[in-house]
Design a protein around this motif. Structure first.
Motif, mmCIF file in Angstrom:
data_model
loop_
_atom_site.group_PDB
_atom_site.id
_atom_site.type_symbol
_atom_site.label_atom_id
_atom_site.label_comp_id
_atom_site.label_asym_id
_atom_site.label_seq_id
_atom_site.Cartn_x
_atom_site.Cartn_y
_atom_site.Cartn_z
ATOM 1 N N THR A 1 0.857 -1.197 0.000
ATOM 2 C CA THR A 1 0.000 0.000 0.000
ATOM 3 C C THR A 1 0.890 1.243 0.000
ATOM 4 O O THR A 1 1.112 1.868 1.030
ATOM 5 C CB THR A 1 -0.924 0.014 1.238
ATOM 6 O OG1 THR A 1 -0.120 -0.108 2.429
ATOM 7 C CG2 THR A 1 -1.915 -1.132 1.187
ATOM 8 N N GLU B 1 -2.845 2.377 7.526
ATOM 9 C CA GLU B 1 -3.387 1.052 7.222
ATOM 10 C C GLU B 1 -2.765 0.020 8.161
ATOM 11 O O GLU B 1 -1.583 0.111 8.500
ATOM 12 C CB GLU B 1 -3.126 0.694 5.757
ATOM 13 C CG GLU B 1 -4.041 1.459 4.822
ATOM 14 C CD GLU B 1 -3.388 1.860 3.510
ATOM 15 O OE1 GLU B 1 -4.127 2.242 2.605
ATOM 16 O OE2 GLU B 1 -2.154 1.816 3.406
ATOM 17 N N PRO C 1 -3.344 -6.474 8.611
ATOM 18 C CA PRO C 1 -3.484 -7.300 7.404
ATOM 19 C C PRO C 1 -3.741 -8.761 7.757
ATOM 20 O O PRO C 1 -3.089 -9.326 8.636
ATOM 21 C CB PRO C 1 -2.141 -7.121 6.703
ATOM 22 C CG PRO C 1 -1.177 -6.853 7.819
ATOM 23 C CD PRO C 1 -1.950 -6.043 8.828
ATOM 24 N N ILE D 1 -5.826 -10.377 0.488
ATOM 25 C CA ILE D 1 -5.465 -9.830 1.785
ATOM 26 C C ILE D 1 -6.534 -8.838 2.205
ATOM 27 O O ILE D 1 -6.938 -7.974 1.416
ATOM 28 C CB ILE D 1 -4.091 -9.135 1.738
ATOM 29 C CG1 ILE D 1 -2.994 -10.153 1.399
ATOM 30 C CG2 ILE D 1 -3.784 -8.455 3.073
ATOM 31 C CD1 ILE D 1 -1.649 -9.519 1.134
ATOM 32 N N PHE E 1 -7.516 -5.884 5.042
ATOM 33 C CA PHE E 1 -6.826 -4.980 5.960
ATOM 34 C C PHE E 1 -7.728 -3.798 6.280
ATOM 35 O O PHE E 1 -8.781 -3.599 5.647
ATOM 36 C CB PHE E 1 -5.501 -4.488 5.348
ATOM 37 C CG PHE E 1 -5.658 -3.695 4.077
ATOM 38 C CD1 PHE E 1 -5.550 -2.313 4.087
ATOM 39 C CD2 PHE E 1 -5.897 -4.321 2.859
ATOM 40 C CE1 PHE E 1 -5.682 -1.564 2.926
ATOM 41 C CE2 PHE E 1 -6.027 -3.594 1.684
ATOM 42 C CZ PHE E 1 -5.920 -2.209 1.719
ATOM 43 N N ARG F 1 -2.695 -10.244 -3.426
ATOM 44 C CA ARG F 1 -1.499 -10.361 -2.593
ATOM 45 C C ARG F 1 -0.334 -9.525 -3.100
ATOM 46 O O ARG F 1 0.652 -9.339 -2.381
ATOM 47 C CB ARG F 1 -1.081 -11.821 -2.462
ATOM 48 C CG ARG F 1 -0.730 -12.504 -3.768
ATOM 49 C CD ARG F 1 -0.376 -13.949 -3.499
ATOM 50 N NE ARG F 1 -0.084 -14.698 -4.717
ATOM 51 C CZ ARG F 1 0.195 -15.989 -4.729
ATOM 52 N NH1 ARG F 1 0.237 -16.657 -3.597
ATOM 53 N NH2 ARG F 1 0.441 -16.614 -5.858
#
Length: 222
Positions: A9, A15, A18, A27, A29, A45
Motif C-alpha cells: 500500500t 493502514e 493485514p 489480503i 486490511f 497479494r
C-alpha cells in the motif's frame, strides 16, 4: 526467505491489521483512506485491485475464512461482531457482544468468539461456537481459558491457547466438549508472545523471549 519484499500500500494513509486467506490469494486490511475512519479493504497479494468492503461507522478486521470468501470484523461503533463477504456484499451481524477474539474453524464452517454471558448472577467470559451463518451456539459454551491468544486446533475439535506459569509460557489445548485442557508444549524457560499454526496443521510458529521490568525509587525529587 526474506527476499522479494514488496510494499503493498504505497500511499500516505494509515493502514493496519493485514489478514490473508490460507493460500494467500487475497489480503484483508483496515484503511482510513476513505473518510478518516477505519474500514475493511481487500486486495490481491501483490497489492492490486483494492476494493472497500465495509462502509459503516468504523470497522476493524478480526479474521478471514480459509477460502478467503468471508471476513470477520468488529464494529467499533457498537462493539459487535459481524461478517462480510470479501467482494463487499451486505454485512451480517453475528453478535451484539464481542470481546475481540474470534476465528474461523479450519474447515471454514464454524466461528468461535468470546463474549460475557450471565452466569450465577455474574457476567463471565465465555467462548461461543456458532455456524458461519450465525444463529444459536453449537454445543456448550466454554469458560474463557486461563491464558491468551485462542486459536483453532488444526483438528477442529479443540481450541489452543498460550498460558504462563511462573514466568514460563506453554501452549494448551481446550477440547470443545468442555473436558479438561491438556498441555501441548513443554518449555521450561521463556515466555510466549505469539504463535500460529501452519496451514497444514503440522507445525507451530512461535515468538518467544523474556520481558523484564525494573522499578526505580527516586527520592528527594523537586
Amino acid at each position: 526467505d526474506g527476499a522479494r519484499r514488496t510494499q503493498l500500500t504505497p500511499d500516505s494513509y494509515e493502514e493496519a491489521f493485514p489478514l490473508a486467506q490460507r493460500d494467500g490469494g487475497r489480503i484483508v486490511f483496515a484503511s482510513q483512506r476513505e473518510d478518516g475512519l477505519p474500514h475493511l479493504w481487500a486486495m490481491d497479494r501483490d497489492g492490486g485491485n483494492p476494493i472497500q468492503i465495509t462502509h459503516g461507522a468504523g470497522e476493524v478486521p478480526v479474521a478471514v475464512s480459509p477460502d478467503g470468501g468471508w471476513a470477520l470484523y468488529q464494529d467499533i461503533s457498537d462493539g459487535g461482531l459481524a461478517r462480510v463477504s470479501t467482494d463487499g456484499s451486505t454485512p451480517q451481524k453475528l453478535s451484539e457482544s464481542f470481546l475481540g477474539d474470534a476465528g474461523f474453524s479450519p474447515d471454514g464452517k464454524r466461528i468461535v468468539y468470546s463474549q460475557y454471558m450471565p452466569e450465577g448472577g455474574l457476567l463471565r467470559r465465555r467462548l461461543v461456537v456458532i455456524g458461519t451463518e450465525g444463529g444459536q451456539p453449537i454445543g456448550k459454551t466454554i469458560s474463557w481459558p486461563d491464558g491468551f491468544a485462542v486459536r483453532w486446533d488444526p483438528s477442529g475439535a479443540a481450541l489452543t491457547y498460550a498460558k504462563e506459569t511462573d514466568g514460563v509460557g506453554n501452549l494448551w489445548s481446550q477440547p470443545l466438549d468442555g473436558s479438561a485442557p491438556k498441555q501441548i508444549t513443554n518449555f521450561t524457560a521463556l515466555q510466549i508472545f505469539s504463535y500460529q499454526w501452519s496451514p497444514d496443521g503440522k507445525q507451530l510458529f512461535l515468538s518467544r523471549g523474556q520481558a523484564s521490568n525494573d522499578v526505580v525509587l527516586i527520592s528527594d525529587f523537586h
